[in-house]
Each structure stands twice: as C-alpha cells, then as structure tokens.
Design a protein around this motif. Structure first.
Motif, PDB file in Angstrom:
ATOM      1  N   SER A   1       0.757  -1.199  -0.062  1.00  0.00           N
ATOM      2  CA  SER A   1      -0.004  -0.020   0.099  1.00  0.00           C
ATOM      3  C   SER A   1       0.695   1.407  -0.091  1.00  0.00           C
ATOM      4  O   SER A   1       0.596   2.179  -0.650  1.00  0.00           O
TER       5      SER A   1
ATOM      6  N   ASN B   1       0.835   4.353  -2.730  1.00  0.00           N
ATOM      7  CA  ASN B   1       0.716   5.600  -2.605  1.00  0.00           C
ATOM      8  C   ASN B   1       1.745   6.463  -3.109  1.00  0.00           C
ATOM      9  O   ASN B   1       1.559   7.557  -3.569  1.00  0.00           O
TER      10      ASN B   1
ATOM     11  N   SER C   1      -3.802   7.236  -0.919  1.00  0.00           N
ATOM     12  CA  SER C   1      -4.983   6.691  -1.237  1.00  0.00           C
ATOM     13  C   SER C   1      -5.409   5.183  -0.332  1.00  0.00           C
ATOM     14  O   SER C   1      -6.479   5.127  -0.228  1.00  0.00           O
ATOM     15  N   ALA C   2      -4.361   4.508  -0.129  1.00  0.00           N
ATOM     16  CA  ALA C   2      -4.407   3.326   0.573  1.00  0.00           C
ATOM     17  C   ALA C   2      -4.081   3.750   2.281  1.00  0.00           C
ATOM     18  O   ALA C   2      -3.074   4.348   2.562  1.00  0.00           O
TER      19      ALA C   2
ATOM     20  N   THR D   1      -5.124  -4.050   4.601  1.00  0.00           N
ATOM     21  CA  THR D   1      -5.921  -3.998   3.021  1.00  0.00           C
ATOM     22  C   THR D   1      -6.457  -5.128   3.039  1.00  0.00           C
ATOM     23  O   THR D   1      -5.868  -6.410   2.968  1.00  0.00           O
TER      24      THR D   1
ATOM     25  N   ASP E   1      -9.548  -5.126   0.605  1.00  0.00           N
ATOM     26  CA  ASP E   1     -10.209  -5.224  -0.607  1.00  0.00           C
ATOM     27  C   ASP E   1      -9.147  -4.722  -1.604  1.00  0.00           C
ATOM     28  O   ASP E   1      -7.971  -4.642  -1.401  1.00  0.00           O
TER      29      ASP E   1
ATOM     30  N   LEU F   1      -7.638  -2.046  -4.101  1.00  0.00           N
ATOM     31  CA  LEU F   1      -7.838  -0.567  -4.482  1.00  0.00           C
ATOM     32  C   LEU F   1      -7.104  -0.351  -5.723  1.00  0.00           C
ATOM     33  O   LEU F   1      -6.095  -0.851  -6.214  1.00  0.00           O
ATOM     34  N   ARG F   2      -7.752   0.785  -6.435  1.00  0.00           N
ATOM     35  CA  ARG F   2      -7.327   1.127  -7.734  1.00  0.00           C
ATOM     36  C   ARG F   2      -6.838   2.354  -7.804  1.00  0.00           C
ATOM     37  O   ARG F   2      -7.370   3.244  -7.334  1.00  0.00           O
ATOM     38  N   GLU F   3      -5.567   2.699  -8.597  1.00  0.00           N
ATOM     39  CA  GLU F   3      -5.103   4.204  -8.845  1.00  0.00           C
ATOM     40  C   GLU F   3      -5.048   4.253 -10.270  1.00  0.00           C
ATOM     41  O   GLU F   3      -4.657   3.437 -10.708  1.00  0.00           O
TER      42      GLU F   3
ATOM     43  N   ILE G   1      -2.884  -1.543  -9.155  1.00  0.00           N
ATOM     44  CA  ILE G   1      -3.941  -2.430  -8.122  1.00  0.00           C
ATOM     45  C   ILE G   1      -3.455  -2.757  -6.844  1.00  0.00           C
ATOM     46  O   ILE G   1      -2.156  -3.570  -7.083  1.00  0.00           O
ATOM     47  N   ASP G   2      -3.884  -2.308  -5.768  1.00  0.00           N
ATOM     48  CA  ASP G   2      -2.972  -2.747  -4.564  1.00  0.00           C
ATOM     49  C   ASP G   2      -3.925  -3.834  -3.906  1.00  0.00           C
ATOM     50  O   ASP G   2      -5.301  -3.941  -4.057  1.00  0.00           O
ATOM     51  N   THR G   3      -3.426  -4.894  -3.297  1.00  0.00           N
ATOM     52  CA  THR G   3      -4.265  -6.020  -2.831  1.00  0.00           C
ATOM     53  C   THR G   3      -4.059  -6.496  -1.656  1.00  0.00           C
ATOM     54  O   THR G   3      -3.258  -5.786  -0.863  1.00  0.00           O
TER      55      THR G   3
END
Ligand SMILES: Nc1nc2c(ncn2[C@@H]2O[C@H](COP(=O)(O)OP(=O)(O)O)[C@@H](O)[C@H]2O)c(=O)[nH]1
Ligand SMILES: [Mg+2]
Length: 472
Positions: A227, A231, A238-239, A248, A250, A252-254, A266-268
């Motif tokens: 994450s 960022n 954002s994360a 984390t 979910d 997360l998309r940036e 995409i962060d996972t």
C-alpha cells in the motif's frame, strides 16, 4: 442518404453556454423549415429563433450542410441553442415531432462511414480522440483521424494486390512459360511487405498502449509495503498504511500516467492464509486481479522471500542502507546484468518478441514472462527507486514515449495485423503451389481490410459504433 432522419443532443448533459442538436438525413431540410421557418444557405451561419409550431423555444445559430458536403454525407442541420437541459429537451422534441428519430450511439459516425466519408479506423479514432486521457493519446488519435494509420494500411494492401496480380496471372501459364516460384521475385516482394507490416505493428502497439495503458497488480505477503508503494506511485494517500498485517482487505485501484501511457495500479490484500472471512475474500480477489494483469509486481521485504522469476520489488532498502537498482537475469542465459541509477536502461527490446507482453501476445506465449527475473530494489516509504520502477514498467510494455509515428490503435487492429502477418508467413512457407500462395495473399489482404472496414461484418460494425457516445 438513409431513409430515416436521426437526431441527438451532441453536447454533454448538464448546463453550459451552448448546447448543440444535430439532425442528419433526408428530412433535415423540412425540419429546418419548421424549426427555423427557413432553410439557411449551406454552410452559412444563420441567426434566428427556434420554433415549436409558432412558439419560440430559443434563439441561436443554425448551420445547414447540403449533402454530400457534411460529416455524415447526408443533409445535416445543427442547432446551436442555449445549453440548458430543459431548452435542449424541448428543441429535441420539436425536431422529433417534425420527422426525426433519436439516434443510437455512434450513429452519425456510422453513417459517415457507410457513406464513405471516413473509413472505419478513422471513425474509431474519433471516439478515441473524445476518450483520450492524455495529450499523447489525443495527438495519436488526431493522426489516425487524418488518415495516417489508414494510409499505411492502404499501402500494404496495394503491395499485396500487386503481388497477387503477378502471381495470379501466372496461374494461366504453363510451367515452361514462367518459372514464377523459382525466380526469387515473389520471395523478395513478400519479405518487403512483411518488413513494412512489422513497422506498422510497432506503431499500432504504441497506439494501443496509449489508448489502454497497462494494468499492474502489487502482490505479496502482508506488511511488505504494497500500500505504501501504491501511495508512492500515485502521489496520494489513497491506501491505508499501518504496521498491522492484513490492513488492506479489498482491492484498491489508482490511475496514473507514465509519459502519457495510462497505468492502472491495483493494490491487493496480502497473500496469506487467514481465518478471517473478509480477508480470505480479499486474498481471492487479489489472485483474480493477478490473473488479469499485464504485470504483477511481487513485493518482498527481505532477500529470502524472492521468487525465481517475474518482476520482484525488493522493498525497505532504507533499513539496510542499500542503493536503488535493477537487477535482471534471463533464466535461459546465465549472464546477469545489474544497473544503477546512473545508467538508464539500455535494453533494446524487440517489440515483436513475445516478451513485449501485450495481453494478446502473452496469451499466445503463456509463461513467456517467466523466463526473466528482474529485481528492483526500492524503498516505498522513502521513495527511493520509484523512477527505476516506472522505467521498468514502460520497458516491459515496449512503450516509447518519444515515438512520433504513433497513431491510436485498438486491440482489434493488432489482431488483424497479426492475422495478416500469419497469412503472409504461410504464403512464404507454402511455396509449392501458386494457388495456395495466391489464396494466402488474398486472406492477408482481407485481414488488413478489416481495419479500414472495406471487409467487415455487420456484427462487428454494430459492436464498434455502439460503444460511441450519443450524438457522435
Ligand atoms: N522502513 C521502511 N518501512 C516501510 C517501507 N515501506 C513500507 N514500510 C512500512 O511497512 C509497514 C507496512 O506497510 P504497508 O504499505 O501497509 O504494507 P502492505 O501490508 O504490504 O500493504 C508500514 O508500517 C510501512 O510504513 C520502506 O520502504 N521502508
Ligand atoms: Mg496494504
């Protein structure tokens, strides 16, 4: 001209200074006479009132284009009214009442295509220009719209046609008359066409990258710094970053841009076995994203955890006082290279090789990315080595920001180019029979013609234009 007349609001919904309604088809003239009480001279701005029967709805500017001198090739009327939703709705209703029907998405462009005003690649580039998310993408789209891409396709088709004529003419002769296959001319010509096709493929691939970008998934165990990297890349918080493993859960998309190439990061959730059902679902989603990605960055925070192959992010080098660097190893050839900040990437990757992993290509060569191991040493927290990582991402996609020859292109174009390539290669290999050679040339030509739409099914046309916005 199509029998029915279409209309749509061409400006985006909401309020604005001006809102434009477009009308195209055989009734445009009579609609003009009802709404404006006159038919303006073609291409001359007319200022006046817009009427619904005898009631004034608005006043504004109207433009009439007499066929074939319009975008669609049909009689076209444009009403430039004030940009309020109520005004435009009333005006649209008045136009419909006078004989037009509401246009489907992309129907104006479709008519322009069907009436031979633009070819299919040009029509697509209009949508791509509207959708462009970077200066570079917009520049490439306008180049396609001006016919740059189509011109290069036509040149290829012409050369193939010429070769076909030469080959087919010889079918009627007996062998003594013409030793076609032995004279080397065909082979030479085929090679020249294949080379030219390869250059178009390179440019088209840049175009697809500009349009679609790449999807990068950051994966790895909990707490390695995924994450924090998201960022760092996006320049935003954002994360949520904590030192608690499993923060984390979910996906997360940036979205960022690398020199105009869109990058979806995409962060996972960290990959681990967990009793927590929410975290389990997060891990399942993480694996799903990894399947779909163009590139998976596998992150570790110690040297012991590194996988054998793929792109590995070795994070937290600030803790061991190491310098950012990239280390690459081809698992097929034992020599490995290591470069540091001062020597930028010098690898000249062949765009046509399987390693330029466009999703397409990769699916054809599964496992190709497994042949290399690249380790990028960074500190996500201190933002050391982020540029190295960005350069690496551009490199693996074969993205060349300075490429001036790029035109916008789509996946279906790449597929058609690939198909043509295949037929030409088969033509080259199948030198035994003139008939087969001629047939393969013909198929290559058809594949290329799919791009400009000279040889395209109705289904495909429907599919392409339905993704356009209404009014275009
Ligand atoms: N020293 C150091 N700590 C880091 C670095 N990157 C992340 N961390 C820390 O590692 C912990 C986990 O980070 P986080 O991004 O949430 O990891 P994730 O679980 O993989 O998403 C946090 O306390 C971060 O501040 C780094 O480059 N150096
Ligand atoms: Mg995280």
């Amino acid at each position: 001209m199509m029998k029915d007349t279409i209309t749509a609001i061409a400006t985006p919904p909401g309020r604005g200074g001006i809102g434009i309604i477009r009308v195209s088809g055989s009734s445009a003239e009579s609609i003009s006479k009802s709404i404006l009480k006159t038919l303006p001279e073609s291409k001359i701005a007319h200022i006046g009132c817009f009427y619904d029967d005898d009631e004034v709805i608005d006043q504004g500017i109207a433009l009439f284009f007499k066929n074939p001198h319009s975008f669609t090739g049909e009689d076209t009327l444009e009403l430039h009214a004030h940009g309020g939703p109520v005004v435009l709705d009333r005006l649209l209703q008045a136009v419909v009442k006078n004989g037009a029907r509401l246009a489907e998405p992309g129907e104006f462009s479709k008519r322009a295509f069907l009436n031979g005003k633009i070819d299919l690649a040009q029509a697509e580039s209009i949508a791509d220009l509207i959708d462009a998310s970077s200066q570079q993408a917009a520049k490439s789209a306008i180049r396609s719209l001006q016919g740059e891409f189509s011109k290069r396709i036509h040149e290829l088709v012409e050369q193939i046609t010429e070769l076909r004529k030469y080959v087919e003419a010889s079918i009627d002769f007996t062998e003594e008359d013409l030793d076609l296959l032995g004279d080397g001319k065909v082979s030479e010509k085929l090679n020249a066409i294949l080379n030219q096709l390869a250059r178009v493929q390179v440019s088209a691939r840049q175009g697809v990258l500009l349009r679609e970008g790449m999807t990068v998934v950051i994966a790895g165990k909990p707490n390695v710094g995924k994450s924090t990297l998201l960022n760092a890349l996006s320049g935003r918080d954002s994360a949520i970053v904590t030192d608690i493993p499993g923060t984390t859960r979910d996906v997360l998309r940036e979205y960022i841009q690398l020199d105009g190439m869109p990058l979806h990061i995409i962060d996972t959730a960290g990959l681990r076995d967990s009793e927590d059902v929410i975290e389990q679902e997060g891990v399942r989603r993480a694996r799903e994203e990894m399947e779909k990605a163009d590139c998976v960055l596998f992150m570790v925070d110690s040297d012991d955890e590194m996988p054998e192959s793929g792109t590995i992010i070795r994070n937290k080098i600030d803790l061991t006082n190491e310098l950012p660097r990239v280390s690459s190893r081809n698992l097929l050839s034992p020599s490995s290279s290591s470069r540091n900040l001062l020597s930028p990437s010098s690898s000249s990757r062949n765009l046509l090789s399987p390693s330029s992993s466009s999703r397409n290509l990769r699916s054809k060569y599964p496992g190709s990315r497994e042949l290399n191991q690249t380790i990028i040493y960074i500190s996500a927290k201190q933002q050391f080595g982020i540029e190295l990582l960005k350069n690496h991402l551009k490199e693996i996609m074969g993205f060349n920001a300075t490429s001036e020859s790029a035109f916008i292109a789509r996946r279906r174009h790449l597929e058609a180019l690939d198909k043509a390539h295949q037929f030409l290669v088969t033509a080259q290999d199948d030198f035994k029979s003139i008939e087969l050679l001629a047939e393969n040339l013909h198929l290559a030509q058809n594949a290329l013609s799919e791009i400009t739409g000279a040889f395209t099914s109705d289904d495909l046309l429907g599919l392409i234009f339905s993704s356009f916005c209404v009014g275009k």
